[in-house]
Design a protein around this motif. Structure first.
Motif, PDB file in Angstrom:
ATOM      1  N   VAL A  24       0.828  -1.243  -0.013  1.00 46.23           N
ATOM      2  CA  VAL A  24       0.037   0.073  -0.111  1.00 46.23           C
ATOM      3  C   VAL A  24       0.726   1.275  -0.012  1.00 46.23           C
ATOM      4  O   VAL A  24       1.878   1.305   0.487  1.00 46.23           O
ATOM      5  N   HIS A  25       0.393   2.368  -0.546  1.00 46.56           N
ATOM      6  CA  HIS A  25       1.016   3.574  -0.666  1.00 46.56           C
ATOM      7  C   HIS A  25       0.459   4.228   0.677  1.00 46.56           C
ATOM      8  O   HIS A  25      -0.699   4.026   1.212  1.00 46.56           O
ATOM      9  N   PHE A  36       8.226  12.668   0.876  1.00 46.02           N
ATOM     10  CA  PHE A  36       7.966  11.410   0.611  1.00 46.02           C
ATOM     11  C   PHE A  36       6.709  10.879  -0.091  1.00 46.02           C
ATOM     12  O   PHE A  36       5.962   9.925   0.239  1.00 46.02           O
ATOM     13  N   THR A  37       6.139  12.123  -0.640  1.00 44.54           N
ATOM     14  CA  THR A  37       4.719  12.015  -0.989  1.00 44.54           C
ATOM     15  C   THR A  37       4.977  12.231  -2.686  1.00 44.54           C
ATOM     16  O   THR A  37       5.957  12.962  -3.152  1.00 44.54           O
ATOM     17  N   ALA A  38       4.033  11.811  -3.361  1.00 41.46           N
ATOM     18  CA  ALA A  38       3.933  11.998  -4.825  1.00 41.46           C
ATOM     19  C   ALA A  38       4.128  13.584  -5.203  1.00 41.46           C
ATOM     20  O   ALA A  38       4.862  13.835  -6.072  1.00 41.46           O
ATOM     21  N   VAL A  61       7.736   8.644  -2.529  1.00 42.44           N
ATOM     22  CA  VAL A  61       6.420   7.668  -2.225  1.00 42.44           C
ATOM     23  C   VAL A  61       6.933   6.956  -0.981  1.00 42.44           C
ATOM     24  O   VAL A  61       8.354   6.967  -0.600  1.00 42.44           O
ATOM     25  N   LEU A  62       6.055   6.465  -0.110  1.00 40.87           N
ATOM     26  CA  LEU A  62       6.206   5.714   1.038  1.00 40.87           C
ATOM     27  C   LEU A  62       5.305   4.362   0.861  1.00 40.87           C
ATOM     28  O   LEU A  62       4.200   4.678   0.447  1.00 40.87           O
ATOM     29  N   ALA A  93      10.603   3.922   1.562  1.00 47.23           N
ATOM     30  CA  ALA A  93      10.302   5.286   0.856  1.00 47.23           C
ATOM     31  C   ALA A  93      11.482   5.700  -0.448  1.00 47.23           C
ATOM     32  O   ALA A  93      12.543   5.312  -0.089  1.00 47.23           O
ATOM     33  N   PHE A  94      11.128   6.265  -1.035  1.00 48.12           N
ATOM     34  CA  PHE A  94      12.059   7.412  -1.778  1.00 48.12           C
ATOM     35  C   PHE A  94      11.610   8.749  -1.981  1.00 48.12           C
ATOM     36  O   PHE A  94      10.482   9.079  -1.530  1.00 48.12           O
TER      37      PHE A  94
END
Length: 174
Positions: free
Chosen positions: A17-18, A57-59, A64-65, A79-80
């Motif tokens: 899941v995101h 860490f959000t779009a 993303v996480l 995450a990246f």
């Protein structure tokens, strides 16, 4: 807001899941990661988890996480964040201490590689600590190139940098 996004490699027992850093399922794993950093590097090492703002860490910020859930419970994640226009930096990769040695770290890294590729990043960069031989081994096994002398004592190097150039093909096999 958390969105359930089944991965192509999801099984009945595992779902990817995101999530956001504020998701309550993330807190226990980050707490355990902080405890592990403190155990390996000293009390001040927890500050590494607060080094970058959570929104990176959000779009919208290029990051993303992801969490791996087993029967709804978080067991691993990572995450990246955007490093530059073509590079994503892997961060906060962890596996619950009771669930290690089952390939979950490999799964997290492969999922992050797929997400980075889908967002048109062409390179991944990461650092791991010199007292984390398991992480070093994982990244080497997954085709990451060490940007340091692998024959040197890791304690003399400090953070161990790695990179991987992403192809346009499939993610690393699980």
């Amino acid at each position: 807001m958390t969105s359930l996004i089944p991965s192509p490699s999801s099984s009945a027992e595992q779902t990817v899941v995101h999530a956001t850093v504020g998701d309550p399922r993330v807190a226990p794993l980050l707490r355990e990661l902080g405890d592990e950093y403190a155990l390996r590097y000293g009390r001040n090492a927890r500050a590494e988890l607060a080094r970058y703002p959570n929104e990176q860490f959000t779009a919208p910020y290029g990051g993303v996480l992801l969490l791996v859930l087993e029967r709804g419970e978080p067991v691993a994640g990572g995450a990246f964040r955007r490093y530059d226009d073509t590079t994503a930096e892997l961060k906060r990769i962890w596996t619950h201490s009771a669930r290690r040695r089952r390939g979950l770290g490999r799964r997290v890294v492969a999922e992050l590689e797929g997400e980075a590729r889908a967002r048109h990043y062409r390179r991944l960069f990461l650092t791991t600590g010199p007292r984390q031989p398991e992480a070093r081994g994982l990244y080497l096994a997954m085709g990451y190139t060490p940007l340091f002398d692998t024959e040197a004592d890791p304690e003399t190097i400090g953070p161990l940098p790695f990179e991987k150039h992403l192809s346009t093909g499939k993610a690393t096999a699980l």
